[in-house]
Design a protein around this motif. Structure first.
Motif, PDB file in Angstrom:
ATOM      1  N   LYS A 231       0.835  -1.206   0.000  1.00 57.96           N
ATOM      2  CA  LYS A 231       0.000   0.000   0.000  1.00 57.96           C
ATOM      3  C   LYS A 231       0.869   1.255   0.000  1.00 57.96           C
ATOM      4  O   LYS A 231       0.625   2.186  -0.774  1.00 57.96           O
ATOM      5  N   SER A 232       1.906   1.284   0.849  1.00 53.85           N
ATOM      6  CA  SER A 232       2.795   2.445   0.894  1.00 53.85           C
ATOM      7  C   SER A 232       3.437   2.673  -0.468  1.00 53.85           C
ATOM      8  O   SER A 232       3.516   3.799  -0.959  1.00 53.85           O
ATOM      9  N   LYS A 233       3.885   1.582  -1.075  1.00 49.51           N
ATOM     10  CA  LYS A 233       4.555   1.707  -2.357  1.00 49.51           C
ATOM     11  C   LYS A 233       3.601   2.266  -3.420  1.00 49.51           C
ATOM     12  O   LYS A 233       3.939   3.179  -4.166  1.00 49.51           O
ATOM     13  N   LEU A 234       2.405   1.697  -3.432  1.00 51.02           N
ATOM     14  CA  LEU A 234       1.404   2.129  -4.403  1.00 51.02           C
ATOM     15  C   LEU A 234       1.097   3.612  -4.225  1.00 51.02           C
ATOM     16  O   LEU A 234       1.070   4.383  -5.197  1.00 51.02           O
ATOM     17  N   ALA A 235       0.884   4.024  -2.973  1.00 42.47           N
ATOM     18  CA  ALA A 235       0.536   5.416  -2.703  1.00 42.47           C
ATOM     19  C   ALA A 235       1.680   6.338  -3.112  1.00 42.47           C
ATOM     20  O   ALA A 235       1.462   7.390  -3.719  1.00 42.47           O
ATOM     21  N   LEU A 236       2.916   5.939  -2.810  1.00 38.90           N
ATOM     22  CA  LEU A 236       4.055   6.787  -3.162  1.00 38.90           C
ATOM     23  C   LEU A 236       4.187   6.910  -4.676  1.00 38.90           C
ATOM     24  O   LEU A 236       4.452   7.990  -5.203  1.00 38.90           O
ATOM     25  N   ASP A 237       3.994   5.780  -5.387  1.00 32.89           N
ATOM     26  CA  ASP A 237       4.083   5.814  -6.845  1.00 32.89           C
ATOM     27  C   ASP A 237       3.023   6.727  -7.437  1.00 32.89           C
ATOM     28  O   ASP A 237       3.296   7.531  -8.322  1.00 32.89           O
ATOM     29  N   LEU A 238       1.799   6.599  -6.931  1.00 35.35           N
ATOM     30  CA  LEU A 238       0.710   7.397  -7.488  1.00 35.35           C
ATOM     31  C   LEU A 238       0.911   8.868  -7.138  1.00 35.35           C
ATOM     32  O   LEU A 238       0.639   9.758  -7.938  1.00 35.35           O
TER      33      LEU A 238
ATOM     34  N   ARG B 169      -0.520  14.162   4.384  1.00 35.53           N
ATOM     35  CA  ARG B 169      -0.538  12.716   4.586  1.00 35.53           C
ATOM     36  C   ARG B 169      -0.256  12.001   3.277  1.00 35.53           C
ATOM     37  O   ARG B 169      -0.361  12.585   2.212  1.00 35.53           O
ATOM     38  N   LEU B 170       0.080  10.727   3.398  1.00 40.45           N
ATOM     39  CA  LEU B 170       0.377   9.938   2.197  1.00 40.45           C
ATOM     40  C   LEU B 170      -0.894   9.659   1.407  1.00 40.45           C
ATOM     41  O   LEU B 170      -0.894   9.617   0.181  1.00 40.45           O
ATOM     42  N   THR B 171      -2.000   9.431   2.113  1.00 44.52           N
ATOM     43  CA  THR B 171      -3.258   9.141   1.435  1.00 44.52           C
ATOM     44  C   THR B 171      -4.355   9.975   2.088  1.00 44.52           C
ATOM     45  O   THR B 171      -4.120  10.646   3.083  1.00 44.52           O
ATOM     46  N   GLY B 172      -5.536   9.897   1.530  1.00 40.94           N
ATOM     47  CA  GLY B 172      -6.673  10.585   2.117  1.00 40.94           C
ATOM     48  C   GLY B 172      -6.756  12.042   1.697  1.00 40.94           C
ATOM     49  O   GLY B 172      -5.947  12.537   0.919  1.00 40.94           O
ATOM     50  N   PHE B 173      -7.746  12.723   2.250  1.00 43.66           N
ATOM     51  CA  PHE B 173      -8.045  14.096   1.850  1.00 43.66           C
ATOM     52  C   PHE B 173      -6.840  15.013   2.041  1.00 43.66           C
ATOM     53  O   PHE B 173      -6.554  15.873   1.207  1.00 43.66           O
TER      54      PHE B 173
END
Lengths: 479, 302
Positions: free
Chosen positions: A107-114, B52-56
């Protein structure tokens, strides 16, 4: 989900895309070279580039995690797709980028890539990440990326609403679900026989589990119970371990638009962990091991664990004699499975006697892909009836498609059991962006209890964390 | 510092003039700006947001002022992590690597050539292997069920990395990093005049007296430089993560703490705030050592 607007007018779509891209145009996004999507309204099979290049990624790797799916993608799906595209006069180049890591790391990798604008065109993600990724702008509604053709796909008719919801967020489709699963209790029939327990075991209450564990404890070298309970196990601790216990008391993390204050049900669920790990029924040290989940799989496969709460993933991908990561040659005869009981009969959610939790992953498209048409074609192709059947390669799995399920599940009694007995009583996690942070708090609370703290203490810490996360107003008393 | 005759020459010894000097220095300064100053400032800025890394908050981070910094400073988890980092640096670098490295260098200085080379090669091997390979080897060594160590020591079933995570990473880092100290001290010891040692021995000085009165005054600068480098390296070392994964915060030294906060919990803003605090601590440590070094130089020229 019949209420979903079936006529996303192209103009409205385009303005939505423009509005979103304007909002996303923070300095970080602006400097990424890959241009924003050319506008979903223009995406259609008629005017797409003739030489699309796609990179597909998932947490699958040949010879390791989800090996069967990885092999299917590279050896069957991609060649089939390239052939089908060639028939349409399109020369597609598709490559697969494998991963074989813990889900949190993926998940971390995916989020960083995106986030950095370099993500792969088509990727798999857990259904519970959809909200977070959508809020972050890493995902957009499929129709905003690939146009209204998304809603016209005939595959949706084969996917039940509950399963479609795994790919939805705030009423919009963000991904095509890959399938679903259900949690059960596995048990080792050989160990049960040695401990004088029945071969067709079905606990009716938590007490039945404690009683069986006490008997298993008399066997030397055997850990009676593995009930996921550590932070390193990540989401497995929440969905495999904690949530079925919470549901077994009529509780849930989120209800009526608010997160629930940890109350009686929450503490009772933690009390179960106290019983298991406080009485030495479970291996508390293993829960803290960075590789605890893989190791406990290996121990179960080696006949060293009596009772194990897991999803059907374990049956299909871990102890599977053919392609599992910890294969058991005599799986079909040695491994039993039972429904997860409520604390006492009738105490579960909706006054159920038995409970479960389900989840599932999706396939989705990177909004920044240069080839949205090809990416959507790929998604639709991979989730067609024919390819879904070929994915299974003779083995069973609860896919997203009802037509395929009715064809294949008859061949595997365990998965038929999940489909027929577990899915009707199952619960789903809230598809909210904050869920994963709440889940982390749950994991910490469980780890506290496994480490020896009292359920009251752990619940108080959880409540504090929850308040910091969603604010006092976001929490309802009770639960 | 003796001044040259012409004060003008002292200001511009190369005779380039201000503009040309600036032109020559500019590329280097730009690189420093781009790769050091800008990231540091960016980290400072990120630390003031709820990014943050994800979210709003990934799309619309907003400023939270100094909240992240004040929260971190007050957070017991941060204090805990800081203390573990202190234990790790002092235990594995300042005491472990430096002492062991010196001991090996001292004992080997008169050893036969082949023995010296053999031991040096073995120690160096630990240092030059890639950290992921080494971490894997140690995981195999210390594995609870099939680990070599448990088999040799007859301690079957002891999960070393879970039960004694700090001890494991300290011993690991001593093993891994001793080579550097050993090499540096070996080189430094060759600079100690043998005649002085011989004289000291003639006057009946024992080993400790020789070390204290002859060797240390000669190599004090090397010791300080060595301690500066290995403390900073150890302070920023991430390899323990590959070994224990933080072991449920019980071996969560600062680099691991930042990684888990920023990437696993996704709190990039908070992670940036901790990273900046870590940078400040690094600077303070470096300044203290440099100060000590300068004092020493002052002594020598005085």
């Amino acid at each position: 989900m019949g209420a979903r607007s079936r006529q996303p007018s192209r103009i409205r779509n385009l303005t939505a895309v423009l509005a979103i891209s304007a909002a996303v145009a923070t300095p970080a996004a602006a400097c990424s070279s890959s241009a924003s999507s050319p506008g979903a309204a223009n995406v259609n099979s008629a005017n797409q580039p003739k030489n699309p290049t796609l990179v597909i990624t998932a947490n699958d790797i040949s010879g390791g995690k989800n090996a069967a799916e990885a092999d299917w993608i590279t050896k069957t799906l991609i060649p089939d797709f390239v052939k089908a595209e060639a028939a349409k006069g399109i020369t597609a180049t598709v490559t697969f980028r494998p991963n074989g890591v813990d889900d949190t790391a993926y998940k971390s990798k995916l989020a960083l890539d995106l986030q950095s604008g370099t993500g792969d065109d088509v990727f798999a993600l857990d259904g519970i990440w959809v909200g977070e990724f959508a809020d972050a702008g890493y995902l957009k509604p499929l129709a905003d990326v690939a146009g209204s053709q998304v809603h016209d796909w005939d595959g949706w008719k084969q996917i039940t609403d509950a399963v479609q919801a795994l790919g939805e967020y705030q009423g919009k489709r963000y991904g095509v679900p890959n399938g679903t699963d259900g949690r059960v209790i596995y048990y080792n029939k050989k160990l049960f026989a040695q401990a004088g327990l029945p071969a067709d075991w079905q606990p009716k209450s938590w007490q039945d589990i404690y009683d069986a564990a006490a008997k298993l404890k008399t066997l030397s070298g055997v850990t009676p119970v593995q009930w996921d309970g550590g932070v390193p196990m990540g989401e497995a601790t929440t969905i495999q371990g904690f949530l079925p216990l919470l549901a077994g008391n009529g509780g849930s993390l989120y209800a009526g638009g608010k997160w629930q204050q940890p109350g009686k049900a929450f503490k009772a669920a933690l009390g179960f962990y106290q019983q298991i790990y406080g009485n030495g029924f479970g291996d508390a040290v293993l829960q803290q091991d960075a590789k605890g989940r893989d190791k406990s799989f290996a121990e179960f496969a080696a006949g060293k664990i009596g009772i194990y709460a897991e999803s059907d993933y374990m049956w299909r991908s871990v102890v599977n004699p053919k392609n599992g990561t910890a294969p058991m040659p005599d799986r079909d005869t040695d491994v039993g499975y039972a429904l997860i009981p409520a604390q006492t009969p009738g105490a579960g959610v909706n006054s159920q006697d038995f409970v479960s939790y389900s989840g599932g992953s999706d396939w989705s498209i990177n909004p920044k892909t240069k080839y949205p048409q090809a990416a959507w074609d790929f998604l639709a192709f991979m989730n067609s009836n024919a390819e879904t059947v070929s994915r299974l390669g003779g083995a069973a799995k609860i896919t997203a498609r009802s037509d395929v399920n009715s064809q294949v599940l008859a061949g595997d009694p365990m998965l038929k059991f999940v489909n027929d007995k577990v899915l009707p009583i199952t619960s789903f996690r809230p598809s909210l962006a904050a869920y994963n942070d709440v889940s982390t708090l749950v994991q910490k609370a469980v780890a506290d209890v496994v480490g020896g703290k009292s359920p009251d203490e752990a619940a108080a810490t959880y409540e504090k964390g929850l308040e910091a996360l969603v604010g006092k107003d976001g929490i309802a008393s009770g639960g | 510092m003796a001044r040259t005759a012409s004060p003008r020459a002292a200001e511009d010894p190369a005779g380039l003039g201000r503009a040309r000097a600036a032109g020559i220095a500019a590329p280097a300064l730009l690189v420093v700006l781009a790769f050091l100053v800008f990231p540091a400032l960016w980290t400072l800025y990120l630390g003031t947001t709820n990014y943050r890394l994800t979210g709003f908050a990934a799309r619309h981070p907003h400023s939270v002022g100094l909240d992240n910094y004040t929260n971190v400073v007050k957070d017991p988890a941060f204090h805990h992590s800081l203390w573990l980092t202190f234990e790790y640096v002092v235990g594995s670098a300042v005491l472990g690597q430096a002492l062991l490295g010196f001991a090996i260098a001292w004992l080997l200085r008169e050893a036969a050539g082949w023995l010296k080379r053999l031991i040096e090669a073995l120690v160096l091997l630990a240092w030059i292997l890639p950290s992921s390979v080494v971490a894997f080897l140690w995981s195999a060594l210390l594995d609870r069920d099939q680990g070599t160590f448990n088999a040799l020591a007859h301690t079957q079933g002891t999960a070393w990395v879970v039960e004694h995570p700090m001890a494991v990473i300290i011993v690991f880092n001593i093993w891994r990093g001793t080579a550097f100290s050993m090499l540096l001290y070996s080189a430094a010891l060759t600079g100690v005049p043998p005649t002085q040692l011989a004289t000291a021995r003639m006057f009946g000085a024992n080993q400790w007296q020789q070390l204290r009165d002859v060797v240390f005054p000669h190599i004090r600068g090397h010791i300080l430089t060595n301690l500066l480098l290995i403390s900073l390296w150890t302070f920023n070392d991430f390899t323990p993560y590959q070994l224990t994964g933080g072991a449920d915060t019980r071996s969560q030294i600062l680099p691991v703490y930042i990684y888990q906060t920023a990437l696993f919990d996704g709190q990039m803003g908070l992670g940036a705030a901790i990273a900046l605090l870590m940078l400040v601590i690094n600077l303070v440590v470096a300044l203290v050592y440099l100060r000590l070094l300068r004092e020493r130089r002052g002594e020598r020229t005085a």
